[in-house]
Design a protein around this motif. Structure first.
Motif, PDB file in Angstrom:
ATOM      1  N   ALA A 109      23.365  94.397  41.977  1.00  0.00           N
ATOM      2  CA  ALA A 109      23.210  93.009  42.106  1.00  0.00           C
ATOM      3  C   ALA A 109      21.841  92.418  41.841  1.00  0.00           C
ATOM      4  CB  ALA A 109      23.247  92.563  43.537  1.00  0.00           C
ATOM      5  N   ASN A 110      20.966  93.174  41.488  1.00  0.00           N
ATOM      6  CA  ASN A 110      19.534  92.804  41.153  1.00  0.00           C
ATOM      7  C   ASN A 110      19.199  92.308  39.961  1.00  0.00           C
ATOM      8  OD1 ASN A 110      18.619  94.971  39.767  1.00  0.00           O
ATOM      9  ND2 ASN A 110      18.334  96.193  41.573  1.00  0.00           N
ATOM     10  N   VAL A 111      18.212  91.537  39.492  1.00  0.00           N
ATOM     11  CA  VAL A 111      17.796  91.511  38.139  1.00  0.00           C
ATOM     12  C   VAL A 111      16.943  92.552  37.730  1.00  0.00           C
ATOM     13  CG1 VAL A 111      16.268  89.740  36.621  1.00  0.00           C
ATOM     14  CG2 VAL A 111      17.682  88.916  38.637  1.00  0.00           C
ATOM     15  N   GLN A 112      17.643  92.888  36.622  1.00  0.00           N
ATOM     16  CA  GLN A 112      17.221  94.408  36.097  1.00  0.00           C
ATOM     17  C   GLN A 112      15.703  94.456  35.650  1.00  0.00           C
ATOM     18  OE1 GLN A 112      18.939  96.789  36.938  1.00  0.00           O
ATOM     19  NE2 GLN A 112      18.863  98.273  35.487  1.00  0.00           N
ATOM     20  N   GLY A 113      14.884  95.071  36.169  1.00  0.00           N
ATOM     21  CA  GLY A 113      13.278  95.193  35.722  1.00  0.00           C
ATOM     22  C   GLY A 113      12.680  94.460  36.681  1.00  0.00           C
ATOM     23  N   MET A 114      13.171  93.671  37.487  1.00  0.00           N
ATOM     24  CA  MET A 114      12.414  92.762  38.379  1.00  0.00           C
ATOM     25  C   MET A 114      12.626  92.842  39.743  1.00  0.00           C
ATOM     26  SD  MET A 114      10.541  90.779  36.373  1.00  0.00           S
ATOM     27  CE  MET A 114       9.934  89.336  37.265  1.00  0.00           C
ATOM     28  N   ARG A 115      13.767  93.135  40.227  1.00  0.00           N
ATOM     29  CA  ARG A 115      14.016  93.397  41.636  1.00  0.00           C
ATOM     30  C   ARG A 115      14.825  94.853  41.781  1.00  0.00           C
ATOM     31  NH1 ARG A 115      15.902  87.504  43.096  1.00  0.00           N
ATOM     32  NH2 ARG A 115      16.784  87.670  41.340  1.00  0.00           N
ATOM     33  N   ALA A 116      14.328  95.402  42.810  1.00  0.00           N
ATOM     34  CA  ALA A 116      15.184  96.692  43.116  1.00  0.00           C
ATOM     35  C   ALA A 116      15.621  96.743  44.848  1.00  0.00           C
ATOM     36  CB  ALA A 116      14.456  97.908  42.811  1.00  0.00           C
ATOM     37  N   PHE A 117      16.807  96.999  45.029  1.00  0.00           N
ATOM     38  CA  PHE A 117      17.104  96.949  46.304  1.00  0.00           C
ATOM     39  C   PHE A 117      16.488  97.969  47.238  1.00  0.00           C
ATOM     40  CE2 PHE A 117      19.843  99.144  49.833  1.00  0.00           C
ATOM     41  CZ  PHE A 117      20.210  98.084  50.407  1.00  0.00           C
TER      42      PHE A 117
END
Length: 173
Positions: free
Chosen positions: A85-93
């Motif tokens: 669900a995260n924005v790839q490269g910007m947020r990680a669960f």
């Protein structure tokens, strides 16, 4: 000779004593669940992949009812969905955190339901951020429902979890 005998006792007896203590403690304590439904829910968030534990660690010890593989697999699937669900490269669960003050527990004999609010927490993984600077995103709080049974301590039998994809984001922390 006495020194060698003393050394042999220390080399053999100390590790054997520690191993024996561990065995007794673990087998005596092994059958115990959580002290309350709220503690069992907290343990669910801390001791599963939703709390940052690796999926390969297996089911949390003494947390689940008999069907622990199904509940562990559900936690793994939820964590994986949050990662997607995260924005790839910007947020990680990162983990799920309890949102304090919104708990409700109903106990009926050896069964209980526990409802709580929790947030999905993500960390910034932007390679352009200054190293060592932490930046987290927290979702809006969502309701989680737990069904538990008291079997020598409270154990989670069913979890009704929100969809991490529909979490929505609050302010950055």
């Amino acid at each position: 000779m006495l020194v060698l005998l003393g050394l042999a006792v220390c080399v053999v007896a100390v590790p054997a004593g520690l191993a024996g203590r561990w065995f007794v403690t673990e087998t005596v304590e092994a059958g115990k669940g959580a002290a309350s439904p709220a503690v069992a829910a907290l343990a669910y968030f801390l001791d599963t992949p939703l709390g940052g534990e690796p999926p390969e660690a297996g089911p949390a010890y003494n947390l689940y009812c008999a069907d622990d593989e199904r509940l562990h697999e559900q936690a793994v699937q939820l964590a994986n969905a949050a990662r997607r669900a995260n924005v790839q490269g910007m947020r990680a669960f990162e983990r799920v955190d309890l949102f304090p003050g919104h708990d409700e527990t109903k106990v009926d004999g050896d069964r209980a339901t526990h409802s709580t609010m929790a947030t999905w927490v993500y960390t910034n993984t932007d390679p352009n951020r200054k190293p060592g600077s932490a930046f987290w995103y927290e979702s809006a709080a969502q309701r989680w429902e737990f069904e538990l049974v008291n079997d020598n301590g409270w154990r989670v039998c069913k979890v009704t979890a929100p969809d991490p994809v529909r979490a929505g984001f609050g302010a950055a922390l």
